[in-house]
Enzyme design. Sequence first.
Site, PDB file in Angstrom:
ATOM      1  N   GLY A  70      19.824  -6.155  14.119  1.00 32.52           N
ATOM      2  CA  GLY A  70      19.241  -7.347  14.699  1.00 32.52           C
ATOM      3  C   GLY A  70      20.164  -7.877  15.786  1.00 32.52           C
ATOM      4  N   TYR A  71      19.679  -8.855  16.519  1.00 34.24           N
ATOM      5  CA  TYR A  71      20.412  -9.349  17.680  1.00 34.24           C
ATOM      6  C   TYR A  71      20.651 -10.838  17.572  1.00 34.24           C
ATOM      7  CZ  TYR A  71      19.654  -4.750  19.427  1.00 34.24           C
ATOM      8  OH  TYR A  71      19.670  -3.390  19.539  1.00 34.24           O
ATOM      9  N   LEU A  72      21.940 -11.212  17.623  1.00 30.29           N
ATOM     10  CA  LEU A  72      22.322 -12.616  17.677  1.00 30.29           C
ATOM     11  C   LEU A  72      22.174 -13.138  19.099  1.00 30.29           C
ATOM     12  CD1 LEU A  72      25.467 -12.331  15.402  1.00 30.29           C
ATOM     13  CD2 LEU A  72      23.310 -13.469  14.819  1.00 30.29           C
TER      14      LEU A  72
END
Length: 164
Positions: free
Chosen positions: A29-31
């Site tokens: 996932g991407y912060l």
Amino acid sequence: MGKETEHKYIVISDSFKDMAESSSRLAQGYLSREPDRTVRVRIKDDKGFLTVKGRTYGDSRLEFEYEVPVEDAHEMLGLCEGPVVEKIRYYVPFGGFTWEVDEFEGQLAGITVAEIELPESGTEYERPDFVGREVTNDPRWFNSQLHKHVEELKQIRRQTLSQH
């Protein structure tokens, strides 16, 4: 300083599966999905990683990756924006390099890409028969952007398959 130089291709056949020496299951996932500072959380099998990538220029960008406790990675995935990307990565030795072939799952099922990481820009390499159109410089094919272009990318892959 870490630097990543890679080329990415649409996969046009499943022959890579017979060539693969191993595979891993990944969830990421991407912060941050900002092109200047992509921050990714990844769980690869039973290990966690935090990766920071800079803007891509040509086929290269800065990349810094750190192992983190897998429990922390699971928690961080809950903080990520947008959908979690799930895929199986196959490691395929070919022409003196290891190609990484990602077969996406979930909403991205039907998208399969291959990447080769090179020691530097301009390094020559042989392409295996399972790769077609190069998409290195097309930001729609960046893992952080796939969710925005799912149907369009599936259509591009179908067109690429029909040309081969």
